[in-house]
Design an enzyme around this catalytic site. Sequence first.
Site, PDB file in Angstrom:
ATOM      1  N   SER A  66       0.892  -1.121  -0.127  1.00 17.67           N
ATOM      2  CA  SER A  66      -0.077   0.004   0.081  1.00 17.67           C
ATOM      3  C   SER A  66       0.968   1.222  -0.035  1.00 17.67           C
ATOM      4  CB  SER A  66      -1.000  -0.122   1.259  1.00 17.67           C
ATOM      5  OG  SER A  66      -1.920   0.844   1.273  1.00 17.67           O
ATOM      6  N   ASP A 205      -5.639  -3.301  -2.842  1.00 12.25           N
ATOM      7  CA  ASP A 205      -4.671  -2.928  -1.946  1.00 12.25           C
ATOM      8  C   ASP A 205      -3.867  -4.124  -1.348  1.00 12.25           C
ATOM      9  OD1 ASP A 205      -3.216  -2.227   0.565  1.00 12.25           O
ATOM     10  OD2 ASP A 205      -4.705  -0.699   1.081  1.00 12.25           O
TER      11      ASP A 205
END
Length: 398
Positions: A66, A205
């Site tokens: 991320s 993500d």
Amino acid sequence: MESDLQSPGMQPPTYGKLVTVLSIDGGGIRGIIPATILTFLEKQLQALDGEDVRIADYFDVISGTSTGGLVTAMLAAPNQNNRPLFAAKDIIEFYLEHSPKIFPQMEYGFSGPKYDGKYLHKIIQEKLGVTKLHQTLTNVVVPTFDVKKLQPTIFSSYELKNGNCLDPMLSDICISTSAAPTYLPAHYFSVKTPQGGEKEFNLIDGGVAANNPALVAISEVTKEVFRGNTDFFPIKPMDYGRFLVISLGTGVPKQEEKYTAKAARKWGFLGWLLNDGATPLVDVFTNASADMVDIHISVVFQALHSEASYLRIQDDTLTGIASSVDISTKENLNNLVKIGEDLLEKPVSRINLETGSFEPVGDEKNKEALKRFAKILSDEKRLRDTRSPKSTREFIRL
């Protein structure tokens, strides 16, 4: 000097004593915290080896999820001179300048993600350009999750070299690993295959798979050892005592001040997705995955009596808006920098396997541990440079 000289990165581990790993957690704007830690580490390395050195010159692999994936790309992507695109201190400035535009403060909409991601995509594509995975200055490992296949997709320099991974642009990798559910839209892109076709990716993500990617990075190295990669000879597959690992968290909420069972027992679908401006479901799976990795690595390194080669820096005392991933006010961003600076002054801590809390393990502060690690990294790089035939040939050409 000949133009084909390589950048002053790390020679292969076979010429040294260690395998060096840097890992950076996910956490939205809280990426400022590890960026602050990395700025301190880079300054220590520069004090030892000169102002031109960068983080990427000292690590065999950098892994990030991320926001940590974005930091990874910034550290490892090359500029026009084949040196790292960003110094560590520049990453702090990136967050301070661009976070308010990536996460403009607004109310939640239920018809789509909280943010449209347009500015994030624009700035990532602008900074990273058409740089591809194979061009990074050191090996990188970035987890994502494919929602179409319902399985992790890990972009790995090692797998690319073995022909088991395609070569996408770093910008697509960063946009994908940052696409946090409910906050930013999933990312679709395709990459041409060697056979002339195209492979599609439908990604979100990487924190869904591994918010703390340290174990993923170690596993990628272990696979290379199993494959007989000569860069790692004579390291054995389970020789974790040869690893030096720095794992940086982005901070987590103070345990007793986030959610309670009394409150959670009343939540339905919307309650788990949105509660007082937070997203409990996202908080739960990202924190759980990060802690499980830390527990595993801590146990392994303790069992091998190699505790001194594993450094986990994490703050588990965040409260209020500091624990959010997207509240990008100037006040909160500056406060996150301060939290990172204060974290340097705190003692080295490890997770207590009984309580789940981080507890001091001695008198050494995080900044003192980083100075110690900087010396080890510098010595390792010098050793490899001395032993490497490649370095000797380049010295003769000079």
